[in-house]
Design a protein around this motif. Structure first.
Motif, PDB file in Angstrom:
ATOM      1  N   ASP A  69       0.866  -1.340  -0.137  1.00  0.00           N
ATOM      2  CA  ASP A  69      -0.148   0.162   0.112  1.00  0.00           C
ATOM      3  C   ASP A  69       0.959   1.214   0.168  1.00  0.00           C
ATOM      4  OD1 ASP A  69       1.087  -0.149   2.573  1.00  0.00           O
ATOM      5  OD2 ASP A  69      -0.805   0.556   3.408  1.00  0.00           O
ATOM      6  N   SER A  70       2.287   1.121  -0.082  1.00  0.00           N
ATOM      7  CA  SER A  70       2.979   2.432  -0.137  1.00  0.00           C
ATOM      8  C   SER A  70       4.159   2.072  -1.249  1.00  0.00           C
ATOM      9  CB  SER A  70       3.815   2.445   1.395  1.00  0.00           C
ATOM     10  OG  SER A  70       2.445   2.607   2.179  1.00  0.00           O
ATOM     11  N   ALA A  71       4.580   3.326  -1.347  1.00  0.00           N
ATOM     12  CA  ALA A  71       5.945   3.470  -2.408  1.00  0.00           C
ATOM     13  C   ALA A  71       6.810   3.920  -1.378  1.00  0.00           C
ATOM     14  CB  ALA A  71       5.447   4.104  -3.768  1.00  0.00           C
ATOM     15  N   PHE A  72       8.175   3.654  -1.876  1.00  0.00           N
ATOM     16  CA  PHE A  72       9.329   4.086  -0.992  1.00  0.00           C
ATOM     17  C   PHE A  72      10.423   4.713  -2.236  1.00  0.00           C
ATOM     18  CE2 PHE A  72       7.482   0.487   1.114  1.00  0.00           C
ATOM     19  CZ  PHE A  72       7.560   0.917   2.528  1.00  0.00           C
ATOM     20  N   LEU A  73      10.821   6.098  -1.815  1.00  0.00           N
ATOM     21  CA  LEU A  73      12.106   6.635  -2.253  1.00  0.00           C
ATOM     22  C   LEU A  73      13.228   6.459  -1.451  1.00  0.00           C
ATOM     23  CD1 LEU A  73      13.402   8.239  -4.543  1.00  0.00           C
ATOM     24  CD2 LEU A  73      12.783  10.344  -3.226  1.00  0.00           C
ATOM     25  N   ILE A  74      14.470   5.956  -2.021  1.00  0.00           N
ATOM     26  CA  ILE A  74      15.519   5.758  -0.924  1.00  0.00           C
ATOM     27  C   ILE A  74      16.368   7.240  -1.188  1.00  0.00           C
ATOM     28  CG2 ILE A  74      17.729   4.395  -0.698  1.00  0.00           C
ATOM     29  CD1 ILE A  74      16.520   2.230  -2.204  1.00  0.00           C
ATOM     30  N   LEU A  75      16.480   7.776   0.231  1.00  0.00           N
ATOM     31  CA  LEU A  75      17.341   8.895   0.340  1.00  0.00           C
ATOM     32  C   LEU A  75      18.786   8.432   0.530  1.00  0.00           C
ATOM     33  CD1 LEU A  75      14.854  11.077   2.142  1.00  0.00           C
ATOM     34  CD2 LEU A  75      15.259  11.116  -0.167  1.00  0.00           C
ATOM     35  N   ARG A  76      18.886   7.607   1.384  1.00  0.00           N
ATOM     36  CA  ARG A  76      20.347   7.170   1.829  1.00  0.00           C
ATOM     37  C   ARG A  76      20.433   5.611   1.843  1.00  0.00           C
ATOM     38  NH1 ARG A  76      21.159  10.085   6.390  1.00  0.00           N
ATOM     39  NH2 ARG A  76      20.425   8.169   7.682  1.00  0.00           N
ATOM     40  N   GLY A  77      21.623   4.938   1.543  1.00  0.00           N
ATOM     41  CA  GLY A  77      21.619   3.533   1.767  1.00  0.00           C
ATOM     42  C   GLY A  77      21.230   2.606   0.593  1.00  0.00           C
ATOM     43  N   GLU A  78      21.097   1.478   0.643  1.00  0.00           N
ATOM     44  CA  GLU A  78      21.010   0.411  -0.362  1.00  0.00           C
ATOM     45  C   GLU A  78      20.161  -0.862  -0.269  1.00  0.00           C
ATOM     46  OE1 GLU A  78      24.898  -0.899  -1.535  1.00  0.00           O
ATOM     47  OE2 GLU A  78      25.321   0.981  -2.501  1.00  0.00           O
ATOM     48  N   ALA A  79      19.398  -1.216  -1.128  1.00  0.00           N
ATOM     49  CA  ALA A  79      18.455  -2.289  -0.968  1.00  0.00           C
ATOM     50  C   ALA A  79      18.739  -3.158  -1.889  1.00  0.00           C
ATOM     51  CB  ALA A  79      17.139  -1.788  -0.664  1.00  0.00           C
ATOM     52  N   ARG A  80      18.183  -4.283  -2.001  1.00  0.00           N
ATOM     53  CA  ARG A  80      18.145  -5.274  -3.036  1.00  0.00           C
ATOM     54  C   ARG A  80      16.833  -5.976  -3.141  1.00  0.00           C
ATOM     55  NH1 ARG A  80      20.440  -9.357   0.542  1.00  0.00           N
ATOM     56  NH2 ARG A  80      18.967 -11.198   0.709  1.00  0.00           N
ATOM     57  N   VAL A  81      16.395  -6.233  -4.366  1.00  0.00           N
ATOM     58  CA  VAL A  81      15.222  -6.635  -4.782  1.00  0.00           C
ATOM     59  C   VAL A  81      15.259  -8.228  -5.462  1.00  0.00           C
ATOM     60  CG1 VAL A  81      13.210  -6.496  -6.368  1.00  0.00           C
ATOM     61  CG2 VAL A  81      14.409  -4.452  -5.738  1.00  0.00           C
ATOM     62  N   SER A  82      14.516  -9.093  -4.898  1.00  0.00           N
ATOM     63  CA  SER A  82      14.774 -10.404  -5.153  1.00  0.00           C
ATOM     64  C   SER A  82      13.353 -11.122  -5.153  1.00  0.00           C
ATOM     65  CB  SER A  82      15.629 -11.117  -4.050  1.00  0.00           C
ATOM     66  OG  SER A  82      14.983 -11.120  -2.661  1.00  0.00           O
ATOM     67  N   TYR A  83      13.585 -12.247  -6.102  1.00  0.00           N
ATOM     68  CA  TYR A  83      12.266 -12.951  -6.522  1.00  0.00           C
ATOM     69  C   TYR A  83      12.457 -14.397  -5.958  1.00  0.00           C
ATOM     70  CZ  TYR A  83       8.389 -14.923  -9.032  1.00  0.00           C
ATOM     71  OH  TYR A  83       7.275 -15.696  -9.289  1.00  0.00           O
TER      72      TYR A  83
END
Length: 135
Positions: free
Chosen positions: A27-41
């Motif tokens: 129910d939400s979208a995110f904008l990264i201001l600082r840091g890193e993340a990974r998308v995985s399936y």
């Protein structure tokens, strides 16, 4: 831009925090201001990394337009700072600030088109590789 700030929430996350879980309702979208993340399936218990996200990248934007289940996991790989926009807040923006909503939608469409092009290329490459192995 000042108008948008009132609709956003600031969130912090430690490394290895699961922000979105594949299959959960988003129910939400995110904008990264600082840091890193990974998308995985994850399929059949096997994790495949789809993308690495960093400051300036955003994810979860599809649920602003069409709430539904998350298509992948998103997990932080470092300490992160995000801006979060909920579906409900986006609906309010559409009603009270249609020009701002149009600009946000245009940005979402551009990003979705770029991701679709990348996915199409990966699929085509996979098909070519599968055909080469079948010979």
């Amino acid at each position: 831009m000042e108008t948008l700030v009132g609709f956003l929430q600031v969130e912090r996350a430690n490394p290895q925090r699961l922000l979105c879980k594949q299959g959960d309702v988003g129910d939400s979208a995110f904008l990264i201001l600082r840091g890193e993340a990974r998308v995985s399936y994850i399929t059949n218990g096997v994790e495949t990394m789809l993308a690495k996200l960093e400051a300036g990248d955003y994810f979860g934007e599809v649920c602003l337009v069409e709430p539904g289940v998350r298509s992948a996991d998103v997990k932080t790989t470092s300490e992160c700072l995000f801006l979060k926009l909920s579906h409900a807040a986006f609906q309010q923006i559409m009603e009270s600030h249609p020009n701002l909503a149009a600009r946000l939608l245009a940005a979402i469409i551009r990003m979705t088109a770029a991701r679709l092009r990348t996915t199409n290329k990966r699929f085509a490459d996979s098909m070519l590789m599968a055909r080469a192995w079948a010979k």
